[in-house]
Design an enzyme around this catalytic site. Structure first.
Site, PDB file in Angstrom:
ATOM      1  CD  GLU A   1      -8.155  -3.050   0.258  1.00 30.71           C
ATOM      2  OE1 GLU A   1      -8.118  -4.087  -0.456  1.00 30.71           O
ATOM      3  OE2 GLU A   1      -7.440  -2.357   0.416  1.00 30.71           O
TER       4      GLU A   1
ATOM      5  CG  HIS B   1      -4.011   8.364  -2.302  1.00 33.10           C
ATOM      6  ND1 HIS B   1      -3.296   7.873  -3.538  1.00 33.10           N
ATOM      7  CD2 HIS B   1      -3.419   7.358  -1.308  1.00 33.10           C
ATOM      8  CE1 HIS B   1      -2.450   6.822  -3.054  1.00 33.10           C
ATOM      9  NE2 HIS B   1      -2.502   6.521  -1.680  1.00 33.10           N
TER      10      HIS B   1
END
Lengths: 334, 410
Positions: free
Chosen positions: A57, A126
């Site tokens: 990321e 999530h």
């Protein structure tokens, strides 16, 4: 269109209009994204405009900052907002500060998209709603659409924006609106007005809220999935609530909020994110500052609990209609 | 009960601490001219040993020898010597200015002048450097006005960064010098992104990334190598190994084995080490690596082996953690002295010319300093307007910032 199709369409329109727009992220290229938001783009625009990235990321955002400083307009994806943390240094220390610290010598026109929010049995990693991490960083704009129409218009506006934009996509809304009644069948976007999306280019300006339901009794400030929860709660409670979809969290459309709260005299804030230090605290203090003499009752927040997002306890965690209805009654001192 | 001995955590220590005798006897210095100069399209696996040797051009007698010699004319070398002298005198004056309270902070390059000054001469206009705070030679050798640098250091009324940045965190797009950030390592990754953008755009410009030995431990270092390798980005990735990360010796970042350059092997990136105090060697390696990038052969990792002679910054006292004599014992010597001796040896320079050049440069630096100080200093006022503090957060000032600016009285 679904929200997924609207987001894909926004990419398509932006890439066709401006060759500086490049799209990359994990599984974004050949495969078209784990949520299909970039499907077909690599085939249409080639591998150097839309490509797969290593699972890093910080690398994805860091590369995008370098590209933006070169003059491209990168639109990058973080697969889940829960996984943005390795990139926070590049976002907060670099993307957000580049214009300021270089006195405009270098700029960072960049969009970082990330699926966010819960209500999908996503568990701890999530389901998170990290918007307050970004609204606390000066130099960033933070956007969260709640429907396909806005998703396309806001994404196109974000891509054109000369500054870095955090674009949070409530994945619970990707295929249809969701009001928190998890035991009822899902209604697809094609049966909703806001699922009608213009094929052509258009923008929905950043920094402008939308009133989703007119009301006189209380103002509900919401964004993302909670817009539908608030609407449902208003209907079911019989309380004439005005529901405002903030759409952009920063810069905040404080004028629309103030006008509404001054009219209703009451304010409820709802978000999925945890309560303490959440964006609701900022909303609460701004409403208090701007509307103090018009308030007829304390401002209330209905939010996720101050716990990591659990799995089995999904519907005890998610701030559903029952909790919002109870808060509406409390506000009306009923 | 377990029969094995208790485990023990290894914490590496430098060879010498304050009060100890400096000892660089285990530091192997290859002979000048000994390392081959591979072709631009070399297979990284074919030159693995280069990550454990050191490319050197100047020998002990002052001759330029071997396959890396000959990239610069005498005139160019004299210019290079002047750049290094300028940087050293600039540093000296600005360290004093900091001690006099004219600014809050300064970082000098003492002993590392060749690295950035020589490298800059291998680049072309339009290439973009992503420097750390210790590569001001890229600006000096690139012709950036010293007055502008000083205006930034003084945060005065003509500061190009409007007083927003800590001294020495320069920015000049025009001079190929990316805005310096206080956050270590970040720019290493960004340089790869910039290079990718150049490749995406079908451009011919290249990027250079810069990082210190200590910061190679940051995650950005790893990410940069992954991305540079994956996308064959036209970037030259430079590690400046000056042996020290503030008080921490390089063994803490390196893990006690191998070299920093050897980190490139795992990524399939050609990796070389160069004598960072040898102006000719740094230039030759920079030229090779930038030509590789420009020809589409992808990234190169360079470890510049040098020594940080000065304190880490104006806020640091190195005598608290290393021997005072260590910098004098450093076996690769002083970059200015070595180039000077080479030029004298070549018969194109003399002690008298050197002294004259030094005096001339000192006068230039002092003149620039006077000009900059007339624009104000942090200690004596003429600072940028507080109104400007609110500008440039975004391209267009959003309503909440307009309100805050008004609250602040502007």
């Amino acid at each position: 269109m679904t929200m997924i199709e609207a987001i894909r369409d926004a990419h398509d329109v932006a890439m066709a209009r401006d060759e500086r727009v490049v799209v990359f992220g994990e599984d974004v290229g050949y495969f078209g994204g784990v949520f299909r938001c970039t499907a077909g783009l690599q085939k249409k625009y080639g591998k150097t405009r839309c490509f797969d990235a290593p699972i890093s990321e910080l690398g994805i955002v860091g590369a995008a900052v370098g590209m933006a400083s070169y003059g491209l307009h990168p639109v990058v994806e973080i697969q889940f907002a829960d996984y943005v943390y390795p990139a926070i240094d590049q976002i907060a220390s670099e993307a957000a500060r580049l214009r300021y610290r270089s006195a405009g010598d270098f700029t960072c026109p960049l969009v970082i998209r990330m699926p966010t929010g819960g209500g999908i049995f996503g568990g701890q990693t999530h389901s998170q709603s990290p918007e307050a991490f970004f609204t606390h960083v000066c130099g960033l704009k933070t956007v969260m659409p709640s429907n396909p129409q806005d998703a396309k218009g806001l994404l196109l506006a974000a891509i054109e924006d000369p500054d870095p934009v955090i674009f949070l996509e409530p994945k619970r809304l990707y295929n249809g609106p969701f009001d928190g009644h998890h035991d009822q069948p899902i209604v697809p976007w094609k049966k909703h007005d806001l699922g009608e999306v213009d094929d052509d280019y258009y923008v929905t300006p950043l920094g402008k809220a939308a009133i989703r339901r007119d009301g006189e009794a209380v103002t509900v400030l919401a964004y993302g999935t909670m817009v539908y929860v608030a609407e449902a709660a208003a209907e079911e409670s019989g309380i004439d609530a005005e529901v405002i979809d903030l759409r952009t969290l920063l810069p905040l459309d404080i004028d629309t909020i103030t006008e509404s709260v001054k009219k209703t005299g009451r304010c409820l804030i709802v978000h999925e994110a945890t309560k303490t230090g959440g964006f609701g605290a900022e909303l609460m203090s701004q409403v208090q500052e701007a509307c103090f003499y018009h308030l007829e009752s304390p401002i209330i927040r209905v939010t996720g609990w101050d716990t990591p997002y659990p799995h089995a306890q999904e519907w005890d965690y998610f701030p559903g209609p029952a909790r919002v209805i109870a808060a509406l009654h409390q506000l009306m001192e009923e | 009960m377990s029969k094995t001995a208790p485990l023990h955590l290894r914490v590496p220590e430098p060879g010498c601490r304050p009060g100890d005798e400096p000892d660089f006897s285990d530091f192997v210095i290859p002979k000048a001219g000994e390392v081959d100069r591979p072709s631009l399209d070399v297979d990284p696996n074919a030159i693995r040993e280069m990550a454990f040797s050191i490319i050197r051009v100047l020998n002990a007698d002052g001759d330029a020898v071997g396959p890396w010699a000959g990239t610069l004319s005498h005139d160019e070398l004299i210019k290079g010597l002047r750049h290094m002298l300028t940087l050293r005198i600039f540093d000296e004056r600005m360290m004093n200015a900091q001690r006099q309270g004219k600014t809050s902070f300064y970082i000098q390059h003492l002993g590392e002048e060749a690295v950035s000054c020589a490298f800059r001469k291998a680049l072309e206009k339009g290439d973009m450097n992503f420097p750390t705070y210790r590569q001001a030679g890229l600006l000096i050798a690139g012709g950036y006005p010293m007055v502008e640098m000083m205006n930034q250091i003084y945060s005065n009324s003509k500061d190009p960064l409007h007083g927003r940045q800590l001294p020495i965190m320069y920015s000049s797009k025009e001079h190929g010098f990316f805005s310096i950030s206080g956050n270590l390592g970040t720019q290493f990754m960004q340089s790869v992104g910039w290079a990718m953008a150049s490749a995406i755009s079908g451009d011919t410009r290249i990027a250079t990334g810069w990082i210190g030995d200590g910061s190679t431990a940051e995650s950005d270092f790893h990410a940069a190598l992954v991305f540079a390798s994956t996308y064959n980005a036209p970037v030259v990735l430079n590690i400046v190994n000056n042996q020290w990360a503030i008080s921490t010796f390089q063994g803490i970042a390196r893990g006690g084995v191998g070299t920093f350059a050897a980190r490139g092997h795992g990524f399939g990136i050609p990796a070389v080490r160069v004598d960072g105090n040898d102006y000719l060697a740094v230039h030759a390696v920079a030229k090779w690596a930038s030509e590789r990038a420009r020809a589409g052969h992808g990234p190169t990792l360079i470890e510049h082996v040098t020594y940080r002679k000065g304190g880490h910054s104006s806020s640091d006292d190195p005598s608290a953690y290393r021997a005072k004599e260590e910098s004098d014992a450093w076996p690769l010597g002083d970059p200015i002295e070595r180039l000077k001796q080479h030029l004298i040896h070549e018969g194109v320079w003399s002690d008298a010319q050197h002294e004259a050049a030094e005096a001339e440069i000192r006068a230039e630096v002092i003149a620039a300093q006077k000009e900059a100080e007339a624009n104000g200093t942090l200690g004596a006022g003429k600072l940028p307007s507080p109104r400007d503090m609110f500008e440039g957060v975004y391209e267009t000032m959003p309503p909440h910032l307009v309100k805050q600016r008004q609250e602040a009285g502007y």
